[in-house]
Design a protein around this motif. Structure first.
Motif, mmCIF file in Angstrom:
data_model
loop_
_atom_site.group_PDB
_atom_site.id
_atom_site.type_symbol
_atom_site.label_atom_id
_atom_site.label_comp_id
_atom_site.label_asym_id
_atom_site.label_seq_id
_atom_site.Cartn_x
_atom_site.Cartn_y
_atom_site.Cartn_z
ATOM 1 N N ALA A 1 0.847 -1.193 0.000
ATOM 2 C CA ALA A 1 0.000 0.000 0.000
ATOM 3 C C ALA A 1 0.878 1.237 0.000
ATOM 4 C CB ALA A 1 -0.912 0.005 1.221
ATOM 5 N N THR A 2 0.316 2.325 -0.540
ATOM 6 C CA THR A 2 1.018 3.600 -0.432
ATOM 7 C C THR A 2 0.824 4.119 0.990
ATOM 8 O OG1 THR A 2 -0.960 4.706 -1.268
ATOM 9 C CG2 THR A 2 0.756 4.186 -2.873
ATOM 10 N N GLY A 3 1.832 4.792 1.501
ATOM 11 C CA GLY A 3 1.756 5.274 2.869
ATOM 12 C C GLY A 3 2.025 4.139 3.845
ATOM 13 N N LYS A 4 1.906 4.447 5.118
ATOM 14 C CA LYS A 4 2.188 3.452 6.156
ATOM 15 C C LYS A 4 0.882 2.869 6.691
ATOM 16 C CE LYS A 4 6.619 5.336 7.684
ATOM 17 N NZ LYS A 4 7.422 5.849 8.839
ATOM 18 N N ARG A 5 0.763 1.561 6.549
ATOM 19 C CA ARG A 5 -0.400 0.859 7.078
ATOM 20 C C ARG A 5 0.075 -0.417 7.748
ATOM 21 N NH1 ARG A 5 -2.718 2.837 2.080
ATOM 22 N NH2 ARG A 5 -4.496 4.201 2.506
ATOM 23 N N GLU A 6 -0.560 -0.757 8.840
ATOM 24 C CA GLU A 6 -0.145 -1.918 9.617
ATOM 25 C C GLU A 6 -0.175 -3.186 8.761
ATOM 26 O OE1 GLU A 6 -1.415 -4.324 13.701
ATOM 27 O OE2 GLU A 6 -2.475 -2.509 13.100
ATOM 28 N N SER A 7 0.877 -3.986 8.880
ATOM 29 C CA SER A 7 1.045 -5.281 8.202
ATOM 30 C C SER A 7 1.162 -5.155 6.692
ATOM 31 C CB SER A 7 -0.086 -6.258 8.561
ATOM 32 O OG SER A 7 -1.316 -5.861 8.003
ATOM 33 N N CYS A 8 1.366 -3.934 6.178
ATOM 34 C CA CYS A 8 1.534 -3.731 4.742
ATOM 35 C C CYS A 8 2.944 -3.228 4.444
ATOM 36 C CB CYS A 8 0.531 -2.700 4.206
ATOM 37 S SG CYS A 8 -1.194 -3.187 4.360
ATOM 38 N N THR A 9 3.488 -3.660 3.322
ATOM 39 C CA THR A 9 4.749 -3.101 2.843
ATOM 40 C C THR A 9 4.455 -1.800 2.103
ATOM 41 O OG1 THR A 9 5.718 -5.303 2.607
ATOM 42 C CG2 THR A 9 6.757 -3.504 1.367
ATOM 43 N N SER A 10 5.144 -0.743 2.473
ATOM 44 C CA SER A 10 4.885 0.576 1.889
ATOM 45 C C SER A 10 5.560 0.708 0.529
ATOM 46 C CB SER A 10 5.386 1.669 2.829
ATOM 47 O OG SER A 10 5.172 2.941 2.259
ATOM 48 N N VAL A 11 4.824 1.279 -0.448
ATOM 49 C CA VAL A 11 5.393 1.579 -1.772
ATOM 50 C C VAL A 11 5.123 3.041 -2.062
ATOM 51 C CG1 VAL A 11 5.094 -0.783 -2.606
ATOM 52 C CG2 VAL A 11 3.279 0.886 -2.999
ATOM 53 N N ASP A 12 6.051 3.655 -2.792
ATOM 54 C CA ASP A 12 5.895 5.084 -3.119
ATOM 55 C C ASP A 12 4.853 5.299 -4.211
ATOM 56 O OD1 ASP A 12 7.832 5.816 -1.269
ATOM 57 O OD2 ASP A 12 9.458 5.526 -2.720
ATOM 58 N N SER A 13 4.841 4.387 -5.180
ATOM 59 C CA SER A 13 3.929 4.538 -6.317
ATOM 60 C C SER A 13 3.430 3.160 -6.739
ATOM 61 C CB SER A 13 4.643 5.215 -7.489
ATOM 62 O OG SER A 13 3.953 4.997 -8.700
ATOM 63 N N ILE A 14 2.138 2.991 -6.869
ATOM 64 C CA ILE A 14 1.584 1.698 -7.300
ATOM 65 C C ILE A 14 2.034 1.369 -8.722
ATOM 66 C CG2 ILE A 14 -0.565 0.526 -7.931
ATOM 67 C CD1 ILE A 14 -1.876 1.815 -5.521
ATOM 68 N N THR A 15 1.994 2.359 -9.609
ATOM 69 C CA THR A 15 2.394 2.126 -11.001
ATOM 70 C C THR A 15 3.854 1.713 -11.078
ATOM 71 O OG1 THR A 15 0.761 3.718 -11.810
ATOM 72 C CG2 THR A 15 2.565 3.153 -13.302
ATOM 73 N N ALA A 16 4.718 2.408 -10.338
ATOM 74 C CA ALA A 16 6.143 2.063 -10.365
ATOM 75 C C ALA A 16 6.370 0.676 -9.777
ATOM 76 C CB ALA A 16 6.941 3.115 -9.589
ATOM 77 N N PHE A 17 5.671 0.360 -8.691
ATOM 78 C CA PHE A 17 5.804 -0.962 -8.074
ATOM 79 C C PHE A 17 5.402 -2.057 -9.056
ATOM 80 C CE2 PHE A 17 3.561 -4.480 -5.985
ATOM 81 C CZ PHE A 17 4.593 -5.021 -5.234
ATOM 82 N N VAL A 18 4.260 -1.880 -9.710
ATOM 83 C CA VAL A 18 3.785 -2.897 -10.659
ATOM 84 C C VAL A 18 4.753 -3.041 -11.813
ATOM 85 C CG1 VAL A 18 1.959 -3.455 -12.320
ATOM 86 C CG2 VAL A 18 1.357 -2.633 -10.030
ATOM 87 N N SER A 19 5.265 -1.944 -12.317
ATOM 88 C CA SER A 19 6.202 -2.002 -13.435
ATOM 89 C C SER A 19 7.448 -2.802 -13.073
ATOM 90 C CB SER A 19 6.587 -0.573 -13.849
ATOM 91 O OG SER A 19 7.514 -0.605 -14.909
ATOM 92 N N GLU A 20 7.927 -2.640 -11.855
ATOM 93 C CA GLU A 20 9.147 -3.321 -11.422
ATOM 94 C C GLU A 20 8.886 -4.782 -11.024
ATOM 95 O OE1 GLU A 20 10.629 -1.038 -8.200
ATOM 96 O OE2 GLU A 20 11.036 0.767 -9.404
ATOM 97 N N GLN A 21 7.721 -5.066 -10.473
ATOM 98 C CA GLN A 21 7.474 -6.381 -9.872
ATOM 99 C C GLN A 21 6.491 -7.258 -10.663
ATOM 100 O OE1 GLN A 21 9.205 -7.204 -7.182
ATOM 101 N NE2 GLN A 21 10.115 -5.161 -7.048
ATOM 102 N N PHE A 22 6.007 -6.780 -11.795
ATOM 103 C CA PHE A 22 4.932 -7.444 -12.539
ATOM 104 C C PHE A 22 5.209 -8.928 -12.786
ATOM 105 C CE2 PHE A 22 2.469 -8.235 -16.512
ATOM 106 C CZ PHE A 22 1.213 -7.884 -16.051
ATOM 107 N N SER A 23 6.402 -9.244 -13.239
ATOM 108 C CA SER A 23 6.715 -10.630 -13.620
ATOM 109 C C SER A 23 7.145 -11.488 -12.433
ATOM 110 C CB SER A 23 7.816 -10.650 -14.686
ATOM 111 O OG SER A 23 8.989 -10.045 -14.185
ATOM 112 N N ARG A 24 7.297 -10.890 -11.256
ATOM 113 C CA ARG A 24 7.738 -11.650 -10.088
ATOM 114 C C ARG A 24 6.600 -12.403 -9.415
ATOM 115 N NH1 ARG A 24 9.284 -9.003 -5.731
ATOM 116 N NH2 ARG A 24 10.071 -10.971 -4.873
#
Length: 603
Positions: free
Chosen positions: A31-54
């Motif tokens: 999730a963007t921002g800080k949320r309990e039990s979630c890994t924080s990401v700066d941008s959903i689009t950037a995260f998906v672009s980097e991790q899509f095939s993983r």
């Protein structure tokens, strides 16, 4: 799916994502921002672009537009892209977005919708019309697909219900599924020669044979061929696999249908056999001379017998692996260079042959809905249903397909039963022998199996729900009580059939276990006397007549009154007697749900 990412794009979606993760503990939360039990990401689009095939699957929780924009630049092919689904922030709709069939998004969509009590939104045409997903059938049934035109053209013709021939010249679990679920525009054939190609536009074939089809064709290659190999010592493997595939193709067999390669233990270290197994992607089986010595081969060799004590390694190994007695390809002698001689042979797995087959099916205790799904499927496919009419309700035979033969064995001798089954078997037809309960418990199938073995007839057993399980359900009793009763005894009293001395009822009664006594209402006085030698007179008992039938009757009482209960109510042979403190017991509950065991349920 091993790796799942749940991506949260709104505050409202946090609890929904956590609910999903409770049921899919392998999933990771982002999730963007800080949320309990979630890994924080700066941008959903950037995260998906980097991790899509993983990841095998991406689950977006939030607006569909965010999901679409995030994956847009990463989408490449339905054959490689991960499954992508979207859950709206209210949790009302779960949408299959990408890789519906091949990637598994449709299946995951249904699962997540079930978790949330939401509506699954799936737009794939074959899913919504109840048609087969041709592009995933191969993976589901471990077949190798081949097409004469692009797969999309095949799928388009099929979902548009163009006249289709389905060729099933071998059989396995997958072909039985296709037979059972064939759409109206599909006509089934068991021989290629029987197909009228003037009347069809598409052929779907599950076959190891290379047929020359004049219409667009989808071949599924089942792994049903077994390759036996022999060779000279230190035979050079160069070109051997390629030569074998050329021979198979010339013999109108698909190399993609090979299930195994095998040889004798004297050759187990030869590079040639390991090279074949590696290139074909199939397991290697190694047999001893003792394993092979009883197998008759069509082309015995004195020289091979001298060296191995087996008259033909390749042929014997192929037949052994296939559990068959005939070969599709008899011994082929080949030599690609001096001193590099090798032989091979091919047999079809016996269980895949289109020949007669007998399925012994457990009907369950009586209620037609308590037969297993597999048992019901067999009844729907059978050409002959031979059922134990005095014990099995006739309603179970109503699952039979049109034109099936349905006969009761109640008035037949064993010889008449065998004669009828063999008549259908010899025609290559499918027979269901339907027994009450589970056929392996007082099912009288031993003499039938001896007959099938004697005449080399193929058969299999499908278990059923035994009446002792129906008794537990009807009595609303757990037949095992923690720290008091942990054993259930299934037995019968000694009537016309003698009991082994060590299994007399009074000896079994010493354990004071939960005892379920079959076929003993006619000797209830004797049963009561023997049980009272070790059970207290006040021990709970139940006499259960016709469990799960429409006329089911259950009588409870104490052991000291068992005989009276059975006689006063005119209970007959189809009565199960249950004795033990487990009946109606609500004490000694399991400790599994105490706080000491909560760690078993933590992620």
């Amino acid at each position: 799916m091993n790796k799942i990412a749940i991506i949260i794009s709104s505050d409202q979606g946090v609890q929904i994502a956590r609910t999903i993760r409770q049921e899919l503990p392998e999933a990771e939360l982002f999730a963007t921002g800080k949320r309990e039990s979630c890994t924080s990401v700066d941008s959903i689009t950037a995260f998906v672009s980097e991790q899509f095939s993983r990841y095998d699957a991406l689950i977006f929780v939030g607006a569909l537009g965010i999901c679409v924009r995030a994956i847009a630049s990463s989408v490449q092919s339905k054959y490689t892209d991960p499954a992508v689904i979207n859950v709206d922030s209210t949790g009302r709709h779960v949408i299959s977005v990408l890789s519906g069939h091949i990637g598994g998004a449709n299946q995951l969509t249904r699962r997540v919708a079930n978790i949330l009590g939401a509506e699954a939104v799936i737009t794939t045409q074959s899913d919504n019309t109840g048609l087969w997903a041709l592009d995933t059938l191969a993976r589901e049934h471990r077949w190798h697909p081949e097409t004469t035109v692009p797969m999309n053209a095949i799928i388009t013709a099929f979902v548009n219900t163009r006249p289709t021939a389905l060729l099933l010249d071998v059989k396995d679990e997958g072909t039985r599924y296709l037979e059972r679920t064939a759409p109206e525009h599909v006509k089934i054939f068991y021989r290629f020669e029987d197909i009228d190609f003037q009347a069809v536009e598409l052929l779907v074939a599950v076959t190891p044979y290379q047929h020359e089809s004049p219409v667009q064709t989808l071949y599924y290659r089942p792994a049903v061929l077994h390759l036996g190999v022999g060779c000279r010592k230190n035979c050079d493997p160069t070109g051997v696999w390629e030569s074998i595939t050329r021979t198979l193709t010339a013999e109108k067999l698909s190399p993609h249908s090979l299930a195994s390669v095998s040889t004798i233990d004297l050759k187990q270290d030869e590079p040639l056999v390991h090279d074949i197994a590696r290139k074909a992607g199939i397991p290697l089986h190694v047999y001893t001379a003792d394993d092979l010595k009883e197998i008759e081969v069509p082309n015995p060799s004195e020289k091979v017998t001298e060296v191995t004590s087996v008259p033909g390694v390749a042929e014997a190994c192929a037949l052994k692996s296939a559990r068959n007695t005939r070969l599709l390809v008899e011994k082929q002698k080949q030599k690609l260079s001096d001193g590099n001689d090798f032989t091979f042979a091919v047999a079809l797995d016996r269980t895949a042959e289109r020949r007669g087959f007998i399925e012994i099916v457990g009907a369950g205790p009586g209620d037609p809905e308590l037969i297993s799904v597999k048992g019901k499927n067999f009844l729907e496919a059978a050409d002959l249903i031979l059922y134990a009419g005095s014990l099995v309700p006739v309603e179970l035979t109503y699952y039979a397909k049109p034109n099936a033969t349905v006969r009761s064995s109640a008035s037949m001798t064993l010889e008449e039963q065998f004669s009828l089954m063999k008549e259908f078997y010899n025609k290559g037809l499918f027979i269901v022998r339907l027994h009450t309960g589970d056929p392996c418990i007082y099912g009288a199938i031993q003499e039938q199996m001896a007959f099938f073995d004697e005449y080399d007839m193929d058969y299999h057993i499908t278990p059923g729900i035994s009446s002792f399980l129906a008794a537990a359900a009807a009595l609303q009793s757990q037949f095992t009580i923690p720290e008091k009763v942990q054993t259930i005894i299934l037995t019968r009293g000694e009537g016309r059939t003698p009991m082994p001395e060590k299994e007399k009822l009074h000896l079994l009664a010493r354990s004071q276990s939960t005892m379920c006594i079959f076929l003993s209402a006619s000797i209830v006085d004797q049963v009561q006397d023997e049980l009272l030698q070790h059970y207290p007179p006040t021990t709970p008992v139940a006499a259960c007549y016709h469990l799960t039938w429409k006329d089911e009757r259950i009588f409870r009482g104490q052991l000291q009154n068992l005989a009276r209960i059975v006689k006063e109510n005119n209970l007959t042979l189809t009565t199960m007697i249950v004795v033990g403190d487990a009946i109606d017991n609500r004490k000694g509950l399991s400790k599994l749900y105490s706080h000491k065991f909560k760690h078993l349920f933590r992620n």
